[in-house]
Design an enzyme around this catalytic site. Structure first.
Site, PDB file in Angstrom:
ATOM      1  N   SER A 141       3.831  30.013  45.763  1.00  0.00           N
ATOM      2  CA  SER A 141       3.856  28.621  45.303  1.00  0.00           C
ATOM      3  C   SER A 141       3.688  27.568  46.395  1.00  0.00           C
ATOM      4  CB  SER A 141       5.149  28.336  44.532  1.00  0.00           C
ATOM      5  OG  SER A 141       6.276  28.442  45.378  1.00  0.00           O
ATOM      6  N   LYS A 187      12.659  22.430  41.993  1.00  0.00           N
ATOM      7  CA  LYS A 187      11.871  21.972  43.146  1.00  0.00           C
ATOM      8  C   LYS A 187      11.799  20.449  43.211  1.00  0.00           C
ATOM      9  CE  LYS A 187       9.199  26.188  43.688  1.00  0.00           C
ATOM     10  NZ  LYS A 187       7.873  26.828  43.806  1.00  0.00           N
TER      11      LYS A 187
END
Length: 364
Positions: free
Chosen positions: A257, A302
């Site tokens: 990611s 996140k």
């Protein structure tokens, strides 16, 4: 004993019992929570995250932070109280343990997969960054991995460059399979390769591979257990010859990611103009060799981690936008991003303080 006292005593004992049960009862869940966020333009543990050699680089400012998710360990078993607490918190997620650690894989295998994905994401980040800058990055077919106990073990090795199979030129991984599957189990297949060590030496020296570097190796085929086709026990992949060294150092991180943010960090260091203009930008997203940004997991954790660190803008994979926008941290602008080109356009708008024109994420 007065009735009121007896009722209070019974209630207290019941509460104590429930609390004990909550602590003692183990449940098959794992927790995801905001993890560390690291500026790809800066240092981590005293070393530059991005180190580019033999190429002119430029000073940068601001932040291009990659973000992570912290997860409970494979061997850790949550108790009922922890699971309930996690469910009630907005900045964490409690998921089935098998979501993070599939039952058919060991913890070591999961860690190895995450490490492989992280390594592959670094490769794609370099390719997409250089191609965004119009720098040529030659590609070729390589032996990605060799199956233990397979027909190729000891003959072919990870990193070997595959030039041809049975005399037929190879330009894509599928070309290898198309030749082999036409054979019968027990047949021999001739590989024309450049050994990994020789290919690596040529890349470091800036030399192109030639026919003089090639070696021919004959490998027998075996019968696939599932459908009986002929196999040689390798996984072909795409390798790249980079025109200069780009080293990405970031320990204890896995998965793909961070690809987008690594790619942008590389572009920033190789570009005279400061991409962020001093702004604090964070983000996430996988990236492929063509610069396409892919969705990731744990988006809410996140964004929380990024805002807590000080980010004002968050580059968000377009497929993650609806879920990210549902619980957007105050003060954080979620920027919809589908490609590295989209990210570059967004950074231009941020740098010019034209933030009203940014493509923002919206809840579905």
């Amino acid at each position: 004993m007065p009735r009121r006292t007896a009722t209070m005593l019974a209630s207290t004992l019941l509460l104590i019992g429930l609390l004990c049960a909550g602590v003692l009862i183990k449940v098959p869940y794992a927790e995801m929570s905001p993890g560390p966020t690291v500026n790809t333009l800066g240092e981590h543990d005293g070393e530059p995250v991005l180190n580019i050699k033999d190429r002119k680089t430029y000073e940068t400012s601001g932040h291009l932070n990659m973000t992570t998710v912290r997860v409970t360990g494979a061997d850790y078993r949550m108790n009922l109280a922890e699971a309930v607490s996690g469910w009630l918190q907005h900045d964490s997620a409690v998921v089935p343990h098998s979501t993070l650690y599939p039952e058919d894989k060991s913890a070591k295998e999961v860690d190895e997969e995450n490490a492989e994905e992280f390594s592959a994401s670094q490769e794609s980040a370099k390719v997409s960054a250089l191609r965004e800058l119009k720098i040529k990055v030659p590609s070729y077919v390589i032996v990605g991995s060799v199956v233990k106990g397979g027909a190729s073990q000891g003959k072919l090795h990870a990193g070997d460059v595959i030039r041809a199979v049975d005399g037929k030129k190879v330009t894509a991984p599928k070309d290898v399979a198309s030749v082999i599957t036409k054979r019968k189990p027990g047949d021999e297949v001739r590989f024309t390769i450049v050994p990994a060590a020789k290919a690596e030496a040529a890349e470091k020296a800036g030399k192109k591979l030639s026919s003089r570097d090639e070696t021919r190796i004959t490998v027998g085929t075996k019968k696939a257990e599932d459908d009986g086709r002929a196999i040689v026990g390798i996984q072909p992949a795409i390798g790249h010859a980079f025109p200069f060294d780009i080293d990405i150092k970031l320990a204890d991180v896995g998965g793909p990611s961070a690809g987008l943010m690594f790619s942008l960090g590389i572009v920033d260091k190789l570009t005279r103009e400061d991409l962020t203009g001093g702004s604090f930008v964070a983000g996430t997203g996988t990236i492929d060799d063509k610069g396409k940004v892919g969705a990731i997991g744990g988006i809410q954790m996140k964004t929380v981690a990024a805002r807590a660190k000080g980010a004002k803008f968050f580059l968000t994979p377009e497929d993650n936008c609806p879920s990210a926008a549902k619980d957007r941290p105050a003060g954080l602008t979620l920027v919809k991003t589908g490609t590295i080109g989209d990210a570059m356009d967004a950074l231009t708008k941020i740098r010019k303080d034209d933030t009203a024109a940014l493509p923002k994420c919206k809840a579905s």
